[in-house]
Design a protein around this motif. Structure first.
Motif, PDB file in Angstrom:
ATOM      1  N   LEU A 215       0.181 -16.082 -31.461  1.00  0.00           N
ATOM      2  CA  LEU A 215      -0.102 -14.829 -32.140  1.00  0.00           C
ATOM      3  C   LEU A 215      -1.731 -14.900 -32.312  1.00  0.00           C
ATOM      4  CD1 LEU A 215       0.211 -12.234 -33.540  1.00  0.00           C
ATOM      5  CD2 LEU A 215       0.710 -13.470 -35.487  1.00  0.00           C
ATOM      6  N   ILE A 216      -2.472 -13.605 -31.605  1.00  0.00           N
ATOM      7  CA  ILE A 216      -3.866 -13.452 -31.945  1.00  0.00           C
ATOM      8  C   ILE A 216      -4.151 -12.170 -32.664  1.00  0.00           C
ATOM      9  CG2 ILE A 216      -6.099 -13.521 -30.824  1.00  0.00           C
ATOM     10  CD1 ILE A 216      -4.789 -15.002 -28.372  1.00  0.00           C
ATOM     11  N   SER A 217      -4.533 -12.648 -33.893  1.00  0.00           N
ATOM     12  CA  SER A 217      -4.847 -11.342 -34.642  1.00  0.00           C
ATOM     13  C   SER A 217      -6.105 -10.621 -34.504  1.00  0.00           C
ATOM     14  CB  SER A 217      -4.672 -11.693 -36.149  1.00  0.00           C
ATOM     15  OG  SER A 217      -5.644 -12.607 -36.529  1.00  0.00           O
ATOM     16  N   CYS A 218      -6.183  -9.477 -34.719  1.00  0.00           N
ATOM     17  CA  CYS A 218      -7.632  -8.824 -34.690  1.00  0.00           C
ATOM     18  C   CYS A 218      -8.210  -8.801 -32.979  1.00  0.00           C
ATOM     19  CB  CYS A 218      -8.485  -9.041 -35.562  1.00  0.00           C
ATOM     20  SG  CYS A 218      -9.778  -7.761 -35.883  1.00  0.00           S
ATOM     21  N   ALA A 219      -7.641  -8.881 -32.079  1.00  0.00           N
ATOM     22  CA  ALA A 219      -8.050  -9.079 -30.802  1.00  0.00           C
ATOM     23  C   ALA A 219      -9.423  -8.094 -30.480  1.00  0.00           C
ATOM     24  CB  ALA A 219      -6.975  -8.741 -29.655  1.00  0.00           C
ATOM     25  N   GLN A 220     -10.117  -8.874 -29.686  1.00  0.00           N
ATOM     26  CA  GLN A 220     -11.361  -8.310 -29.125  1.00  0.00           C
ATOM     27  C   GLN A 220     -11.430  -8.220 -27.618  1.00  0.00           C
ATOM     28  OE1 GLN A 220     -13.352  -6.425 -31.462  1.00  0.00           O
ATOM     29  NE2 GLN A 220     -11.746  -7.193 -33.018  1.00  0.00           N
ATOM     30  N   PRO A 221     -12.306  -7.449 -27.143  1.00  0.00           N
ATOM     31  CA  PRO A 221     -12.282  -7.687 -25.370  1.00  0.00           C
ATOM     32  C   PRO A 221     -12.540  -9.009 -25.058  1.00  0.00           C
ATOM     33  CG  PRO A 221     -13.559  -5.651 -26.645  1.00  0.00           C
ATOM     34  CD  PRO A 221     -13.105  -6.431 -27.552  1.00  0.00           C
ATOM     35  N   HIS A 222     -13.206  -9.797 -25.591  1.00  0.00           N
ATOM     36  CA  HIS A 222     -13.454 -11.095 -25.077  1.00  0.00           C
ATOM     37  C   HIS A 222     -12.165 -11.985 -25.266  1.00  0.00           C
ATOM     38  CE1 HIS A 222     -14.441 -11.765 -29.612  1.00  0.00           C
ATOM     39  NE2 HIS A 222     -13.819 -12.793 -29.246  1.00  0.00           N
ATOM     40  N   ASP A 223     -11.085 -11.314 -25.861  1.00  0.00           N
ATOM     41  CA  ASP A 223      -9.826 -12.293 -25.959  1.00  0.00           C
ATOM     42  C   ASP A 223      -9.022 -11.964 -24.497  1.00  0.00           C
ATOM     43  OD1 ASP A 223     -10.207 -13.499 -28.337  1.00  0.00           O
ATOM     44  OD2 ASP A 223      -9.806 -11.660 -29.490  1.00  0.00           O
ATOM     45  N   SER A 224      -9.474 -10.927 -23.873  1.00  0.00           N
ATOM     46  CA  SER A 224      -8.718 -10.640 -22.704  1.00  0.00           C
ATOM     47  C   SER A 224      -8.783 -11.760 -21.514  1.00  0.00           C
ATOM     48  CB  SER A 224      -9.446  -9.578 -21.894  1.00  0.00           C
ATOM     49  OG  SER A 224      -9.538  -8.230 -22.545  1.00  0.00           O
ATOM     50  N   GLY A 225      -7.782 -11.932 -20.619  1.00  0.00           N
ATOM     51  CA  GLY A 225      -7.574 -12.929 -19.791  1.00  0.00           C
ATOM     52  C   GLY A 225      -6.390 -13.134 -19.489  1.00  0.00           C
ATOM     53  N   ASN A 226      -6.322 -14.328 -18.463  1.00  0.00           N
ATOM     54  CA  ASN A 226      -4.919 -14.692 -18.067  1.00  0.00           C
ATOM     55  C   ASN A 226      -4.355 -15.768 -18.930  1.00  0.00           C
ATOM     56  OD1 ASN A 226      -2.636 -14.443 -15.749  1.00  0.00           O
ATOM     57  ND2 ASN A 226      -3.239 -16.583 -15.725  1.00  0.00           N
ATOM     58  N   TYR A 227      -3.087 -15.437 -19.761  1.00  0.00           N
ATOM     59  CA  TYR A 227      -2.411 -16.404 -20.558  1.00  0.00           C
ATOM     60  C   TYR A 227      -1.265 -17.259 -19.865  1.00  0.00           C
ATOM     61  CZ  TYR A 227      -5.419 -14.858 -24.489  1.00  0.00           C
ATOM     62  OH  TYR A 227      -6.585 -14.375 -25.407  1.00  0.00           O
ATOM     63  N   THR A 228      -1.276 -18.413 -20.031  1.00  0.00           N
ATOM     64  CA  THR A 228      -0.328 -19.024 -19.742  1.00  0.00           C
ATOM     65  C   THR A 228       0.423 -20.039 -20.511  1.00  0.00           C
ATOM     66  OG1 THR A 228      -1.466 -19.401 -17.289  1.00  0.00           O
ATOM     67  CG2 THR A 228       0.110 -21.078 -17.839  1.00  0.00           C
ATOM     68  N   CYS A 229       1.790 -20.073 -20.379  1.00  0.00           N
ATOM     69  CA  CYS A 229       2.758 -20.970 -21.211  1.00  0.00           C
ATOM     70  C   CYS A 229       3.223 -22.076 -20.243  1.00  0.00           C
ATOM     71  CB  CYS A 229       3.970 -19.860 -21.653  1.00  0.00           C
ATOM     72  SG  CYS A 229       5.181 -20.985 -22.488  1.00  0.00           S
ATOM     73  N   SER A 230       3.103 -23.289 -20.771  1.00  0.00           N
ATOM     74  CA  SER A 230       3.216 -24.545 -19.918  1.00  0.00           C
ATOM     75  C   SER A 230       4.028 -25.525 -20.509  1.00  0.00           C
ATOM     76  CB  SER A 230       1.970 -25.092 -19.224  1.00  0.00           C
ATOM     77  OG  SER A 230       2.284 -26.124 -18.474  1.00  0.00           O
ATOM     78  N   PRO A 231       5.315 -25.323 -20.415  1.00  0.00           N
ATOM     79  CA  PRO A 231       6.124 -26.378 -21.256  1.00  0.00           C
ATOM     80  C   PRO A 231       6.165 -27.765 -20.481  1.00  0.00           C
ATOM     81  CG  PRO A 231       7.404 -24.402 -20.755  1.00  0.00           C
ATOM     82  CD  PRO A 231       6.269 -24.549 -19.795  1.00  0.00           C
ATOM     83  N   SER A 232       6.457 -28.650 -21.024  1.00  0.00           N
ATOM     84  CA  SER A 232       6.576 -30.053 -20.302  1.00  0.00           C
ATOM     85  C   SER A 232       7.640 -30.082 -19.270  1.00  0.00           C
ATOM     86  CB  SER A 232       6.948 -31.397 -21.229  1.00  0.00           C
ATOM     87  OG  SER A 232       8.259 -31.053 -21.861  1.00  0.00           O
ATOM     88  N   ALA A 233       7.481 -30.750 -18.100  1.00  0.00           N
ATOM     89  CA  ALA A 233       8.726 -30.574 -16.987  1.00  0.00           C
ATOM     90  C   ALA A 233       9.075 -29.191 -16.671  1.00  0.00           C
ATOM     91  CB  ALA A 233       9.710 -31.660 -17.391  1.00  0.00           C
ATOM     92  N   SER A 234       8.676 -28.012 -16.715  1.00  0.00           N
ATOM     93  CA  SER A 234       8.986 -26.880 -16.365  1.00  0.00           C
ATOM     94  C   SER A 234       7.792 -26.199 -15.576  1.00  0.00           C
ATOM     95  CB  SER A 234       9.289 -26.164 -17.659  1.00  0.00           C
ATOM     96  OG  SER A 234      10.225 -26.724 -18.271  1.00  0.00           O
TER      97      SER A 234
END
Length: 333
Positions: A215-234
């Motif tokens: 959760l990122i509150s009060c998002a701004q344009p510099h928060d744009s980008g490619n977000y990745t979820c990386s679990p262990s062994a997955s």
């Protein structure tokens, strides 16, 4: 009961219940001493498998897999593990009988459990394995191993549009995981999401449900980008987040009376077809404005020409002619 030579023996009145074997003068042996008496006189029961162990195992690629076999009354017999598809003996006792060092037998002295451990299992390791005991005839118990590729999934579409000042809410699920992940990391680009560098960022991870929420509150344009979820062994999963400032595209609008309501993953999604339609509409709008700009430039050029010609007139130009001149200009523009 038969001894090792096949001869039948009676132990007298071993318990009060076995009256059919009772001979006058035989001692009465309490139940809790029965096993010790049998062992002291050289009598053993045949080995058997305990059925309380899990027989169908799901393992994740890269994570150790364990197959637990419990054998009661083993005596001096040996326990071996065999791979069913090629009848290959993997271990006998605590010794490994395969060149593949990923296979190992685990056993503690005095324990009834014989475990086959497979380090870093691969997809082709899936199949049936047998725990065997060297009786005559041989007895065995089958275990089915299913090796899967664990992967992460971010709920929603591959692209997310949010309005500047709104919240970014991403939920990641870990699928096909034999065990809960040791950790789940979030990245923006190549960097781990920095909680200290910017306030208003929180992560809630639940290992039992195999999920994590960013959760990122009060998002701004510099928060744009490619977000990745990386679990262990997955395998990881990614989503492209666009934080837009000012006028929003039609793909972000939802509802008639509220043109600024941003579509979030929990309420709605932006389909590819709507994106294509919006792109076509934008292209048509730009073409229309271009034509209007060209027409206005032509009119302005003509107006400047008339003004220049007006200056060339003599000072005695009558008022009616000047009036007609400006009426002509008005008709043209």
């Amino acid at each position: 009961m038969a001894d090792l030579n096949g001869e039948q023996h009676y132990l007298g009145l071993i318990t009060k219940e076995t009256t059919s074997c009772y001979r006058i003068g035989d001692p009465v042996i309490p139940d809790h001493q029965l096993d010790a008496v049998l062992e002291s006189q050289g009598f053993w029961e045949l080995p058997y498998f305990e059925n309380s162990t899990k027989r169908e195992i799901t393992a994740t690629v890269g994570q150790p897999a364990y197959l637990h076999c419990r054998v009661r009354n083993l005596g001096d017999r040996a326990v071996s593990w065999m791979r069913k598809r090629d009848l290959h003996i993997l271990t006998v006792g605590a010794q490994r009988y395969t060149r593949d060092s990923r296979f190992q037998a685990l056993h503690q002295d005095g324990s009834d459990e014989w475990t086959l451990r497979i380090f870093s299992p691969r997809l082709h390791d899936s199949g049936t394995y047998e725990c065997q005991v060297s009786t005559e005839p041989k007895i065995s118990q089958a275990f089915v191993l299913d090796v899967v590729v664990s992967r992460a999934q971010i709920v929603g579409n591959k692209e997310l549009y949010v309005k500047s000042g709104s919240d970014i809410n991403l939920t990641c699920l870990v699928l096909e995981a034999g065990e809960p992940p040791s950790f789940i990391y979030w990245y923006r680009g190549a960097d781990v999401v920095n909680y200290s560098g910017r306030g208003g960022i929180s992560v809630l991870t639940d290992r039992q449900t195999r999920s994590s929420q960013l959760l990122i509150s009060c998002a701004q344009p510099h928060d744009s980008g490619n977000y990745t979820c990386s679990p262990s062994a997955s395998d990881a999963a990614s989503v492209m987040v666009h934080v837009l400032h000012g006028e929003q595209p039609a793909a972000m609008q939802h509802g008639k009376g509220n043109l600024n309501k941003v579509i979030s993953p929990s309420t709605s999604s932006v389909s590819l077809s709507s994106q294509s339609s919006n792109a076509s509409s934008l292209k048509y709008s730009l073409q229309t404005h271009s034509l209007q700009l060209i027409a206005f430039s032509c009119h302005l050029s003509l107006l400047l020409t008339w003004i220049f010609m007006l200056k060339l007139h003599n000072d005695d130009t009558d008022e009616n002619e000047t009036k007609r001149f400006f009426e002509n200009i008005s008709d043209i523009t």
